[in-house]
Enzyme design. Sequence first.
Site, PDB file in Angstrom:
ATOM      1  N   GLU A 185       5.504  -2.284   1.088  1.00  0.00           N
ATOM      2  CA  GLU A 185       5.516  -3.670   2.144  1.00  0.00           C
ATOM      3  C   GLU A 185       5.117  -4.881   1.195  1.00  0.00           C
ATOM      4  O   GLU A 185       4.217  -5.197   0.430  1.00  0.00           O
ATOM      5  CB  GLU A 185       4.146  -3.542   3.073  1.00  0.00           C
ATOM      6  CG  GLU A 185       4.243  -4.596   4.088  1.00  0.00           C
ATOM      7  CD  GLU A 185       3.005  -4.647   5.080  1.00  0.00           C
ATOM      8  OE1 GLU A 185       2.253  -3.732   5.173  1.00  0.00           O
ATOM      9  OE2 GLU A 185       2.952  -5.587   5.931  1.00  0.00           O
ATOM     10  N   ARG A 189      -2.836  10.366  -3.983  1.00  0.00           N
ATOM     11  CA  ARG A 189      -2.802   9.057  -4.578  1.00  0.00           C
ATOM     12  C   ARG A 189      -3.453   9.144  -6.095  1.00  0.00           C
ATOM     13  O   ARG A 189      -4.098   9.670  -6.356  1.00  0.00           O
ATOM     14  CB  ARG A 189      -3.193   7.989  -3.794  1.00  0.00           C
ATOM     15  CG  ARG A 189      -4.735   8.117  -3.421  1.00  0.00           C
ATOM     16  CD  ARG A 189      -4.931   7.216  -2.124  1.00  0.00           C
ATOM     17  NE  ARG A 189      -5.022   5.703  -2.542  1.00  0.00           N
ATOM     18  CZ  ARG A 189      -4.167   4.804  -1.923  1.00  0.00           C
ATOM     19  NH1 ARG A 189      -3.409   5.026  -0.951  1.00  0.00           N
ATOM     20  NH2 ARG A 189      -4.270   3.560  -2.196  1.00  0.00           N
ATOM     21  N   LYS A 221      -4.355  -3.215  -1.907  1.00  0.00           N
ATOM     22  CA  LYS A 221      -3.594  -4.757  -2.058  1.00  0.00           C
ATOM     23  C   LYS A 221      -4.353  -5.691  -1.186  1.00  0.00           C
ATOM     24  O   LYS A 221      -4.495  -6.974  -1.837  1.00  0.00           O
ATOM     25  CB  LYS A 221      -2.052  -4.646  -1.300  1.00  0.00           C
ATOM     26  CG  LYS A 221      -1.172  -4.137  -2.335  1.00  0.00           C
ATOM     27  CD  LYS A 221       0.422  -4.124  -1.917  1.00  0.00           C
ATOM     28  CE  LYS A 221       0.462  -3.356  -0.639  1.00  0.00           C
ATOM     29  NZ  LYS A 221       1.735  -3.270  -0.293  1.00  0.00           N
TER      30      LYS A 221
END
Length: 803
Positions: free
Chosen positions: A53, A279, A289
Amino acid sequence: MATTSERGASTPARSPADASASGSAASNFIREIVDDDLRTGRRDRVVTRFPPEPNGYLHIGHAKAICLNFGLARDYQGVCHLRLDDTNPTTEDVEYVEAIQRDVRWLGFDWADKQFYASDYYERLHGFAEALIRRGKAYVCSLSEEDTRKYRGSVSEAGTPSPYRDRSVEENLDLLGRMRKGEFKDGAHVVRAKIDMANPNMKMRDPPIVRIRHAHHYRTGDAWCLYPLYDFAHALSDWIEGITHSICTLEFENNRELYDWFLEALDLPNRPRQYEFARLNLTYTMMSKRKLLQLVEEKHVNGWDDPRMPTLAGMRRRGYTPESIRNLCERVGVAKTNSIVDVALLEHVVREDLNPKSPRVMCVLRPLKVVIESWPEDHVEELDAPYWPPDVGKEGSRKVPLSREIFIERDDFLESPPKDWHRLAPGREVRLRHGYVVTCTGVEKDEATGEIKALRCTHDSESRGGGGKKVKGTIHWVSARHAVEVEARLYDRLFDVEQPGSGDLRAEMNPTSLTTLRALAEPSLKAAKAGDHVQFERLGFFFVDPVDSRDGAPIFNRTVALKDTWSRQSSGRAGANEGAAPPTLPLVATPESGKQAEDGKAAAQKGAQKAEGKAAAPRVSAELSPEAQVLKDAHGITGEEARILAGDADLKALFEAAVAAHPSAKAIARWVVNEVRRELKGASAKALPFSGAALGELVSLVEAGTLSAPLGKEVLAELAREGGSPKAIVEKRGLTQISDTGAVEAAIDAVLAENADTVARFRAGNQNVLGALVGMAMKKTGGKANPKLVNELLRKKLGATPA
Ligand code: ATP
Ligand code: MG
């Protein structure tokens, strides 16, 4: 509405044998899935995507997803799309799109012409929403946000259907049309999928798919006031692009059912499938983020590309190389359970890559003047100084001027040194790198403060370049008359705590993460260009800052010190920022400079170098602290688990109490480290409303097969919210796993009877539908069947090969 899928790739996939012959990546469970899909003909191509994103810069965690997705496409002659997943108008920006493109390219990957934006699909996604409404599979809901939450129920209670759930198709379509025209304000209505308000998977309780948001979007401007939500947009964007393997991180495990539901509900052919992997987490590194944005906005760092940031832009500016980051991802591998990798491994791969790329030069960070009194007043000698140690095997050298006055590192002199001090001290000898052996004959001090102002030395004129006597230590230096003043930026860890990001960021930050010095460098460094890598001998790898450097005025960022000053320091972090070589080691102690053999032929010293050791690569799980080691040994749990538990007293207490109640330490450690921590979201385990004994009970229910693992997670979520006893929750909600073959068979038979068309597709060779059938049978049993048993029985009934 769209009905065809745009294919991403037309080249046939390579056979798995070819893929492994490329030798470019170790196998992992995802590669095994791909191999299997190609071998069985379930897929004839590989199309992956990396879907960031654009609401922030990419970080080192994203690098893992990039390497995995682009690596698969490369090795199977497929394609990897770069998809900007831009469905949230308020946080996205073109600055981020450009940064993402720059960083993916820099890492060494190429999406060719396959760059897509979810925002380009708004019209089609809108069409899908209408199609779901027409099929009676979506509705416009007008509950307030608060009521929506209330109606959703909890893990222990079924939700309540929305009073708007049974609106007619016409009314829904009319409302959706008016929503699109902008007749309603934000939140007045939302389109929801009509699935199952009692589903044990909360994601399936009529999730929202389209919302009203009157906001300007960086690409579509004001064209839309409706925006699709993640699960809906993601599954359908994947389908539109013809993605075959949709790879995401473990947090999305529960979303998979919904992902499949959208594709099924719209009856789309050639469906992508979602797979989850662990992850990347690194110690001392924060990878969110949102929180990184906070660091930038609150000016704790100088922008997204601050060299202390874990962003790819920051790492690039610090001097990390794409090769080293790819190497890290390769070494960490692709797993199905989360773990935390020691940041020392990253530093190690960076050193390993920079070693043969960084010419050795000299720079003094904290200068101390030395007058060589035996040296003729105006005499300058140009010493020949090779750029490379012999083991790098590269040619090239420069001239380094030596004169009567030089500067050495302040740390390389001690007035009252310990016995094994191999550097300068009154009456002691040391070799000047590439030059002569000098002996300290005097110390000049400031009379008032006692501070050492300068040293006096004599030199041995027979000892040039390794000749004459042998001495134990060699130090770096610069000629006072010839030195150039440069700025050196020494970076240290941004955070003091091993797992930052759970509390007050400011309190977790290392107050001395940046030290800026006016250093004195050898004259050749005046010509250093932005983007050059060098090694300042004995100090570290440095990189000429590409942003702030000017011609003739380079600024040197310390990429990484030569040694891991952190793991060596057992007590506290004092001195970690010093950059100078540690006090008791000779020049050649580090693995990187290890074979410099500064005295050329000194065979004796070679032995010493060996003894100092070529440091082995830190393992993914770093060396354990004594406390972690004890835990590991006592309970037979993994090193990673032990490290996490040892690092969190409350979590450890919970673990130990659970083990006391149910003696299955390995399983409990897995639950605590993965599931309980997920529930905690960074909070302390102390605050949990359930005891260790309750957790032990829960794990025992799962181990006994009374409860399936997914339902076990749900029970845990309820425990974390409301406390209580696992047995009581299971009983109250009737979650007991059905392992009785008869009951499971009945559910399967019903599903097969109701889905004759799907079964026919399976018989016609479409293996993909098997998963959907298993899902339906699971659902029939309220998620309570033992999934393995369902799978086995279903395969048996369909005459499919056992899994
Ligand atoms: P963050 O949690 O930092 O905000 P995100 O997941 O929201 O990251 P996206 O832009 O949605 O950021 O991520 C793009 C892709 O990168 C996703 O497929 C995501 O799973 C993957 N990704 C994000 N963080 C990691 C990580 N630490 N390790 C591996 N993959 C990651
Ligand atoms: Mg995300």
